[in-house]
Enzyme design. Sequence first.
Site, PDB file in Angstrom:
ATOM      1  N   GLY A  13      10.439   3.159   5.553  1.00  0.00           N
ATOM      2  CA  GLY A  13      11.314   3.400   4.302  1.00  0.00           C
ATOM      3  C   GLY A  13      10.173   3.070   3.196  1.00  0.00           C
ATOM      4  N   GLY A  14      11.094   3.311   1.723  1.00  0.00           N
ATOM      5  CA  GLY A  14      10.493   2.904   0.912  1.00  0.00           C
ATOM      6  C   GLY A  14       9.738   1.804   0.005  1.00  0.00           C
TER       7      GLY A  14
ATOM      8  N   GLY B 162       9.747   1.647  12.142  1.00  0.00           N
ATOM      9  CA  GLY B 162      11.244   2.152  11.612  1.00  0.00           C
ATOM     10  C   GLY B 162      10.013   2.094   9.936  1.00  0.00           C
TER      11      GLY B 162
ATOM     12  CG  ASP C 248      24.756  -2.145   0.737  1.00  0.00           C
ATOM     13  OD1 ASP C 248      25.699  -1.421   0.310  1.00  0.00           O
ATOM     14  OD2 ASP C 248      23.709  -2.267   0.473  1.00  0.00           O
TER      15      ASP C 248
ATOM     16  CB  VAL D  78      11.678  -1.761  11.069  1.00  0.00           C
ATOM     17  CG1 VAL D  78      12.264  -3.055  11.936  1.00  0.00           C
ATOM     18  CG2 VAL D  78      11.948  -2.029   9.340  1.00  0.00           C
TER      19      VAL D  78
END
Length: 951
Positions: free
Chosen positions: A630-631, A628, A745, A635
């Site tokens: 992202g910004g 994975g 969250d 991962v």
Amino acid sequence: MQQLLLLFLLLVGLRPSSSQTNSQDVAALQALMKNWRNEPQSWTGSTDPCTSWDGISCSSGRVTEMRLPSMNLHGTLSNTIYQLSALTYLDLSNNPNLGGTLSPDIGNLKQLTILILLGCSFTGNIPKEIGNLTKLTFLALNSNKFTGGIPPTLGLVSNLIWLDLSANQLSGEIPVSPGLNQLLSTKHFHFSENQLTGPMSESLFNANMSLIHVIFDRNKFTGPIPKSLGLVPNLTIIQLDQNQFSGPVPNSIGNLRNLMELNLASNLLNGTVPDLTNATQLNYVDLSNNNFASSPAPGWFSTLTSLNTLFMDNDGLTGTIPSALFSFPQLQQVSLAKNAFNTLNMRGNISSLLRVVNLTNNHIIEENVDPSYNNSLILTGNPVCLDNINLCTLKQKQQVPYATSLGPCGAISCPTDQSANPVTSQNCLCTNPFQGLMIFRAPAFSDMTNAATFQPLESTLAQNLSLAPRSVALSNVEFSPGAPLTLTVKIFPVSGTGFDRSDIIRISSALVNQTYNAPRTFGPYSFIASTYFPSPSGKKSSMSTGAIIGISVACFVLIVALVLVAIYALRQKRIAKEAVEQTTNPFASWGAGGKDNGDVPQLKGARYFSFEELKKCTNNFSGIHEIGSGGYGKVYKGTLANGQIAAIKRAQQGSMQGTAEFKNEIELLSRVHHKNLVSLVGFCYEQGEQMLVYEYIPNGTLRENLMGKGEMHLDWKKRLRIAVGSAKGLAYLHELADPPIIHRDIKSTNILLDESLNAKVADFGLSKLVSDTQKGHVSTQVKGTLGYLDPEYYMTQQLSEKSDVYSFGVVMLELITARQPIEKGRYIVREIRTAIDQYDQEYYGLKALTDPAIRDSAKLVGFRRFVQLALECVEESAVDRPTMNDVVRELEIIIQNEGAQLLQSGSVSAEQFGNAKGRDPYAEHLPMKDESSSSTFDYSSVYSYSAVEPK
Ligand SMILES: *[C@@H]1O[C@H](CO)[C@@H](O)[C@H](O)[C@H]1NC(C)=O
């Protein structure tokens, strides 16, 4: 020779039994026994049915009564049962595995006065020969699978008082002349939930009838309601809802002076709203969802002071809602949703019993509500809400249904199917209560919260059934308009051992033959028992004292041994842990990143990893290990030196978080250990790197699975399990972590699913310790994710556990709809609130919003309750939201009922369900999944800090 004769006489003298019962009856019973499984033990041990068989009574050597309710009998009625021609009483009720057809030979049982076969699995037609049973006063064939028509010959059973055919698959018209119009003594016509068709003959009813209850809801009747219904003088209940009756409501009905309940909802009735002014005993009126001509509120809205419940959703009503209505002294609930009222006037003497006023989707522009009214007033979907948001949200109060308080025993947790026995509240022993569902098809009230309504049910049950005080407990009270009121009744034995066969026969029998009279407001009921495994007859323990002492000593020795083993194991574990902590000192390089020198983190159980170690296990962070990105970074999946598979989150340059946040997350994560929380294996903080090492969860996020990216089909049952799993994780954070933790969250991308679809809550980057404050809420800069954010927290900046509850409610709505919380500018909470239709039994008005992946398959058991619970979680005001512990409890009840329904519908047997053995019925049903197939999941959001700050 003389001695031989003496011996012969002795033998004859010793066998009086076989000569007592008629030999043909004995043969018939023995043949029956061969056909059945689980017949009472006493049937096999002795040859004389009349003196010693459970459930059999005789007169002059003939078998006159057979009472075997709730015995878990398996099999069919062999034809020999019809040879018991002296039978007056036959009760085989609540044996769900007893089925087959009824033979025409049933006509031989001409002495029968009571025939009760409810809650079995009988199929085929009701034989016309039932008309030969002219002495019958009580006939209950409800909750079977009978098909075909109602035989016209039933009209010949002229002594019949109770006739219950509900919940079968009967079809065709109601027969008249010959037919049911001839039944002048009958007080009860209970035909709910069949497929009977209309039109209904005008001659079905007449003024000489004794009927008090006419209950025909949920059939397929068409045509007009017969005017003759209004001639039956003593009617107290008319329930015709959920058919296709058309035309106007006959005026005659409005003149029935004993009528307590009138339910004509969900038909095609037209003409004007009926005039009920003269039906002055009416308590409960439901006329919702018809085609009445648009009109102002009828005059009886101001005069029918006996009313406690008025449901008139979707009936074209306009103008002002008269304020007199709200002053009726018994008034509990008013629902006038989907009309065109424009003015609400609730001033002055408002009934103190009033709990809910539902005016969703009207045209109300003006409201004048007495501020002293503190209960629910639902104005969603009215123009007045546009100006005054508080009015429309702050007045929605959750209604907690009544449940018997078990006192100190309520806190005891017992294995599945057992409950702590409140009769002996000193010890609260876990015991097997005899339990079942009571179904009230026509209650004359609608407030399910009021103890004053339900406690008389408890006390009269205990008295009438000669039970000990506190031995009756009610739970799972459920009611929605258009469905019966149902509740679970548990009956506890005085001693801890459970009931024997004769107790069960006695109690169950009184509940199915209506010996027990429920308080009048509850109306008629039926009792569907759960399978019970009685203790052996003869209440004394069959074990010798010696055996008991022997077993006790053995148990004691075993317990001592176990305690010693446990102490040893704990010590070994501590030694091992200390060893690990010494070899991998997490503090050694803390702060190696340079200026971010904070205090060393307080870690429990998490390991420190060197950069080299993690580099090695991910093959120098190679692309094939990447699962994975992202910004924040990437991962990787890697196998640690000890063989454990881990997900390694590596922050990239520029997106490193501050030391404080990094530390926060590792500290929190290392302290919490629960099977529904992702656990932190360790971290790396050196050479300018921030890495978190988590246990690897193979099946991706809940969001991905809801969007169909996974291979897993999330059916309803799995969604319930995911909900309860993640709720347990959160409840643990709130209630058991010390100090408690607020996640801050919660969202569907932060709930991960493992190979058995256990839900695991992830991402604690924003979490807060409750100990950061004195008062249980924390004043913080608002953080979280749009769509999940608690509006009260947003407005006040006061954070509490209830903010997580709000977010969790949104996740529950996602489980139903599979939609994102905000899609195309529409907010899921609002969409659901305005779409709800309480008359839609199946989908609660949410069919269009429900995820097609669950909508079109199996029945969604507990759907309504699930939606209601979700909406309680997203109440505007934090105090109105349940705690996560409440949520877990509610969800567990829903799941239990899910299992129970499966059991009732016969798709699993009691044995499969684990009823007797207390196993988790869900444990076996979940497919295991090969984890290699799931590595394509996008982990980008999983281990990220994707919180946004609302503008
Ligand atoms: C009411 O319904 C009946 C039967 O569907 C129909 O024949 C009649 O015209 C309707 N009356 C009104 C006033 O709409």
